[in-house]
Design a protein around this motif. Structure first.
Motif, PDB file in Angstrom:
ATOM      1  N   ALA A  61     -34.521 -75.615 -82.580  1.00  0.00           N
ATOM      2  CA  ALA A  61     -34.890 -76.413 -81.396  1.00  0.00           C
ATOM      3  C   ALA A  61     -35.574 -75.492 -80.338  1.00  0.00           C
ATOM      4  N   LEU A  62     -34.962 -74.333 -80.282  1.00  0.00           N
ATOM      5  CA  LEU A  62     -35.156 -73.069 -79.259  1.00  0.00           C
ATOM      6  C   LEU A  62     -36.841 -72.715 -79.686  1.00  0.00           C
ATOM      7  N   GLU A  63     -36.857 -72.535 -80.981  1.00  0.00           N
ATOM      8  CA  GLU A  63     -38.147 -72.169 -81.615  1.00  0.00           C
ATOM      9  C   GLU A  63     -39.209 -72.949 -81.103  1.00  0.00           C
ATOM     10  N   ASN A  64     -38.906 -74.296 -81.212  1.00  0.00           N
ATOM     11  CA  ASN A  64     -39.815 -75.503 -80.877  1.00  0.00           C
ATOM     12  C   ASN A  64     -40.061 -75.808 -79.606  1.00  0.00           C
ATOM     13  N   GLY A  65     -39.430 -75.044 -78.793  1.00  0.00           N
ATOM     14  CA  GLY A  65     -39.479 -75.083 -77.310  1.00  0.00           C
ATOM     15  C   GLY A  65     -38.714 -76.347 -76.619  1.00  0.00           C
ATOM     16  N   ASP A  66     -37.616 -76.778 -77.321  1.00  0.00           N
ATOM     17  CA  ASP A  66     -36.919 -77.810 -76.660  1.00  0.00           C
ATOM     18  C   ASP A  66     -35.691 -77.475 -76.271  1.00  0.00           C
ATOM     19  N   LYS A  67     -35.627 -76.756 -74.941  1.00  0.00           N
ATOM     20  CA  LYS A  67     -34.551 -76.146 -74.385  1.00  0.00           C
ATOM     21  C   LYS A  67     -33.255 -77.037 -74.240  1.00  0.00           C
ATOM     22  N   SER A  68     -33.500 -78.232 -73.701  1.00  0.00           N
ATOM     23  CA  SER A  68     -32.454 -79.020 -73.476  1.00  0.00           C
ATOM     24  C   SER A  68     -31.635 -79.647 -74.892  1.00  0.00           C
TER      25      SER A  68
END
Length: 63
Positions: free
Chosen positions: A26-33
């Motif tokens: 998720a972090l790699e895909n930019g979804d921080k939440s």
């Protein structure tokens, strides 16, 4: 049927690693939440694993 202590330890370790991998993705895909949510779940399972293994301030379960 109740799981053995060893099976519960392995389950906790598996779920910890799975949530950590999901959080990293998720972090790699930019979804921080979503990443934060996954990392919190991973921490829960890590704490549970440590408890079951006896690496905690609390006493481990006997079975």
């Amino acid at each position: 049927m109740k799981k053995s202590l060893r099976e519960r330890q392995l389950d906790a370790e598996f779920y910890c690693n799975r949530w950590l991998a999901d959080g990293n993705e998720a972090l790699e895909n930019g979804d921080k939440s979503k990443a934060d949510f996954c990392f919190a779940k991973s921490q829960f399972w890590l704490d549970r694993s440590n408890l079951l293994l006896g690496h905690s301030d609390k006493a481990p379960p006997k079975q």
